[in-house]
Design a protein around this motif. Structure first.
Motif, mmCIF file in Angstrom:
data_model
loop_
_atom_site.group_PDB
_atom_site.id
_atom_site.type_symbol
_atom_site.label_atom_id
_atom_site.label_comp_id
_atom_site.label_asym_id
_atom_site.label_seq_id
_atom_site.Cartn_x
_atom_site.Cartn_y
_atom_site.Cartn_z
ATOM 1 N N GLN A 6 51.016 41.267 11.088
ATOM 2 C CA GLN A 6 50.746 42.507 10.546
ATOM 3 C C GLN A 6 50.985 43.450 11.603
ATOM 4 O OE1 GLN A 6 46.087 41.149 9.313
ATOM 5 N NE2 GLN A 6 46.503 43.173 8.905
ATOM 6 N N ARG A 22 50.807 47.224 7.276
ATOM 7 C CA ARG A 22 51.915 46.233 6.800
ATOM 8 C C ARG A 22 51.473 44.979 6.938
ATOM 9 N NH1 ARG A 22 54.249 51.159 8.332
ATOM 10 N NH2 ARG A 22 55.553 51.923 6.643
ATOM 11 N N CYS A 23 51.896 43.967 5.956
ATOM 12 C CA CYS A 23 51.476 42.448 6.055
ATOM 13 C C CYS A 23 52.646 41.820 5.714
ATOM 14 C CB CYS A 23 50.145 42.276 5.402
ATOM 15 S SG CYS A 23 49.971 40.518 5.497
ATOM 16 N N TRP A 34 43.793 41.748 1.184
ATOM 17 C CA TRP A 34 43.497 42.528 2.417
ATOM 18 C C TRP A 34 41.911 42.777 2.650
ATOM 19 C CZ3 TRP A 34 46.492 45.188 5.421
ATOM 20 C CH2 TRP A 34 47.889 45.114 5.455
ATOM 21 N N CYS A 91 44.847 41.176 6.814
ATOM 22 C CA CYS A 91 45.525 40.591 5.984
ATOM 23 C C CYS A 91 45.501 39.090 5.795
ATOM 24 C CB CYS A 91 46.970 41.040 5.995
ATOM 25 S SG CYS A 91 48.167 40.232 4.828
ATOM 26 N N SER A 111 45.031 44.944 11.784
ATOM 27 C CA SER A 111 45.292 45.951 12.342
ATOM 28 C C SER A 111 44.107 46.877 12.833
ATOM 29 C CB SER A 111 46.120 46.925 11.338
ATOM 30 O OG SER A 111 47.273 46.409 11.037
#
Lengths: 116, 115
Positions: A6, A22-23, A34, A91, A111
């Motif tokens: 991530q 982002r993942c 998510w 994620c 994150s």
């Protein structure tokens, strides 16, 4: 074997701004989910993407949106940020195609979003 | 809607001793998965153990075992020979067996290991 990755790991935004997280799923996985984890709480499901479509959604407003790309990676977008959106965003990936669902999700390190 | 409850916000145990973490859940489904995840300060959720509801035998993974009581909707985690590296937040989670892979988590139990 790369696990779930991530980015970014930490970020700070102000109220009203927009953020994109982002993942990249674990190698061989095709499904991304998510979760939002507020401090001291268990994770809450936001949504899941499979075959580039949102398959299931939790109780989150439309300010939360996502996308899955042909390479199975995914983005989470949050618009009009509120103070209450400060949380760890996790994620998780899994394999769904071909009846190979084993029930297990693999998580990234998250994150950490701070909204000021 | 399914719910998961962990009634112990914090637990502590002496190194090498045994500790049990409690979890109850509510569902009308007959087939489902139950999980225990560990979240150390590194933040990554790590699967500790998984139980499929149709299996009567309790799952075990080395020092970790569960006591699955389907009728009582109870799913406790026993950690034997506790080690310093077991210190973490532990989350109990539920998932339907078929279809959507959404996990429903409990509030977590913070486990401290005393040397």
């Amino acid at each position: 074997d790369a696990g779930v990755t991530q980015s970014p790991t930490h970020l700070i935004k102000t109220r009203g701004q927009q953020v994109t997280l982002r993942c990249s799923p674990k190698s061989g996985h095709d499904t991304v989910s998510w979760y939002q984890q507020a401090l001291g709480q268990g994770p809450q499901f936001i949504f899941q993407y499979y075959e580039e479509e949102e398959r299931q959604r939790g109780n989150f407003p439309d300010r939360f949106s996502g996308h899955q790309f042909p390479n199975y990676s995914s983005e989470l977008n949050v618009n009009a940020l509120l103070l209450g959106d400060s949380a760890l965003y996790l994620c998780a990936s899994s394999l769904l195609a071909g009846g190979r669902d084993t029930g297990e999700l693999f998580f990234g390190e998250g994150s950490r979003l701070t909204v000021l | 809607a399914q719910t998961v409850t962990q009634s112990q916000p914090e637990m502590s145990v002496q190194e090498a001793e045994t500790v049990t973490l409690s979890c109850t859940y509510d569902t009308s489904e007959s087939d489902y998965y139950l999980f225990w995840y560990k979240q150390p300060p590194s933040r990554q959720m790590i699967l500790v153990i998984r139980q499929e509801a149709y299996k009567q035998q309790n799952a075990t993974e080395n020092r970790f075992s569960v006591n699955f009581q389907k009728a009582a909707k109870s799913f406790s985690l026993k950690i034997s020979d506790s080690q310093l590296g077991d210190a973490a937040m532990y989350f109990c989670a539920y998932r339907r067996y078929q279809g959507a892979q959404k996990l429903v988590f409990g509030q977590g139990t913070r486990l401290t290991i005393n040397p």
